[in-house]
Design a protein around this motif. Sequence first.
Motif, short mmCIF file in Angstrom:
data_model
loop_
_atom_site.label_atom_id
_atom_site.label_comp_id
_atom_site.label_asym_id
_atom_site.label_seq_id
_atom_site.Cartn_x
_atom_site.Cartn_y
_atom_site.Cartn_z
N GLU A 1 -8.33 1.16 -4.52
CA GLU A 1 -7.84 1.67 -3.24
C GLU A 1 -6.38 2.09 -3.33
O GLU A 1 -5.96 3.05 -2.66
N ILE A 2 -5.59 1.38 -4.11
CA ILE A 2 -4.19 1.78 -4.28
C ILE A 2 -4.12 3.17 -4.92
O ILE A 2 -3.39 4.05 -4.46
N LEU A 3 -4.91 3.37 -5.98
CA LEU A 3 -4.91 4.67 -6.66
C LEU A 3 -5.42 5.77 -5.74
O LEU A 3 -4.93 6.90 -5.77
N LYS B 1 -3.23 -4.13 2.74
CA LYS B 1 -3.77 -2.79 2.95
C LYS B 1 -3.42 -1.94 1.74
O LYS B 1 -2.37 -1.29 1.68
N ARG B 2 -4.33 -1.93 0.78
CA ARG B 2 -4.03 -1.37 -0.54
C ARG B 2 -3.90 0.14 -0.52
O ARG B 2 -3.05 0.72 -1.18
N HIS C 1 -2.93 1.95 1.96
CA HIS C 1 -1.64 2.21 2.62
C HIS C 1 -0.50 1.96 1.65
O HIS C 1 0.47 2.74 1.60
N LEU C 2 -0.60 0.89 0.86
CA LEU C 2 0.43 0.60 -0.13
C LEU C 2 0.55 1.76 -1.13
O LEU C 2 1.66 2.18 -1.48
N GLY C 3 -0.60 2.29 -1.56
CA GLY C 3 -0.59 3.42 -2.49
C GLY C 3 0.05 4.65 -1.88
O GLY C 3 0.84 5.35 -2.54
N ARG C 4 -0.28 4.92 -0.61
CA ARG C 4 0.31 6.09 0.06
C ARG C 4 1.83 5.94 0.18
O ARG C 4 2.58 6.88 -0.07
N ARG C 5 2.27 4.75 0.56
CA ARG C 5 3.71 4.54 0.71
C ARG C 5 4.43 4.66 -0.63
O ARG C 5 5.56 5.17 -0.70
N ALA C 6 3.80 4.17 -1.70
CA ALA C 6 4.41 4.28 -3.02
C ALA C 6 4.58 5.75 -3.42
O ALA C 6 5.63 6.15 -3.94
N ALA C 7 3.53 6.56 -3.16
CA ALA C 7 3.61 7.98 -3.49
C ALA C 7 4.65 8.69 -2.63
O ALA C 7 5.42 9.53 -3.12
N GLU C 8 4.70 8.36 -1.35
CA GLU C 8 5.70 8.96 -0.46
C GLU C 8 7.12 8.60 -0.91
O GLU C 8 8.02 9.44 -0.90
N MET C 9 7.28 7.34 -1.32
CA MET C 9 8.60 6.90 -1.78
C MET C 9 9.00 7.64 -3.05
O MET C 9 10.16 8.03 -3.22
N LEU C 10 8.04 7.84 -3.95
CA LEU C 10 8.34 8.56 -5.18
C LEU C 10 8.74 10.00 -4.89
O LEU C 10 9.72 10.52 -5.46
#
Length: 338
Positions: free
Chosen positions: A82-84, A295-296, A298-307
């Motif tokens: 889900e993170i990916l 919320k995996r 969501h965590l993945g989306r936030r990581a990509a947005e931060m990058l």
Amino acid sequence: MKDPVATPRIHDVARLAGVSPATVSRVLSNPSIVSERTRAAVEKAVEETGYTINLTARNLRQQQVGAVLALVPNLANPFFSEILAGISETLRAEGLSLLVLDTRQTDPGAAGRGLQAYLNRSRADGVIVLDGSLDRSLFEHAACPPVVQACEWIDGLHGPRVLADNQTGARLAVEHLLALGHKRILHLTGPASNSLSVSRAAGVAEALETAGLPPAPRIEGAFSLGSGHAASAGVLSLPERPTAVFCDNDEMAIGLMAGLRAAKIRTPEDISIVGFDNIEMSAYVSVPLTTVRQKRAHLGRRAAEMLLAHRETPSPDTEIILPVELVIRDSTAALRAG
């Protein structure tokens, strides 16, 4: 009308929409800066002509590869799916591809292959690290793309992080067991040096200290079904068997339940068990697992947005902590008298 032979060009879209090629480019790259009417006209022309962006040419113009690399410690672990998916969804909207590398299957120090070869701006526009066991020196060189850490983190590696609230999640799990009357609580941990294990151990200690109880005994696992199953022997060999176990992830909790079941120890009648992560199978095992949900996606989306933001405006040491919640299912019950 679509020409079945010629490849549609941006000039064809501009002519049909009645705008300039520059306006078409703005609509495709940054639609918020053009009017709704212009955007609709260009999108209609794109659909009618069948025009597609030449990503290779665009990336060359922008001096980027067009891909982001995610470093995952074990692709077989369902936790990461889900993170990916969240990472990929966000990158796809920006026209970027996601590359995934299993760090357990790669030689991290190899000069011409493995991780070191990929940690270069010629191979990726950014890196999302989900493996806290890697050596920070891998990322500390001038050619390394921008790095964001997600889920796990590497001590001493500077840069943005997106994490779940691991300490609070572990505290909530143990507080739930305490509220059910359990005092002999075992902690089945991940690897001792892992950043998640350290944070979750702090949450366990906080809950027990607040309740006036001594630290929990520990058995170390490896975040895998097999290590959870193997831990059942350690649980059964203790001179005073615990009435409840908090496990640092769901896979170990599910493996532990299976090992105890084989020894005729019932969950939750004999031992209550709590996991962490809320992977999909946790709701469908023979005894649905009480667990901590992060919320995996969501965590993945936030990581990509931060990058993506970090590539434009570097933000060293920015940290986002995402909330978690306890999901109560059938694997926990009140302590039985006697």
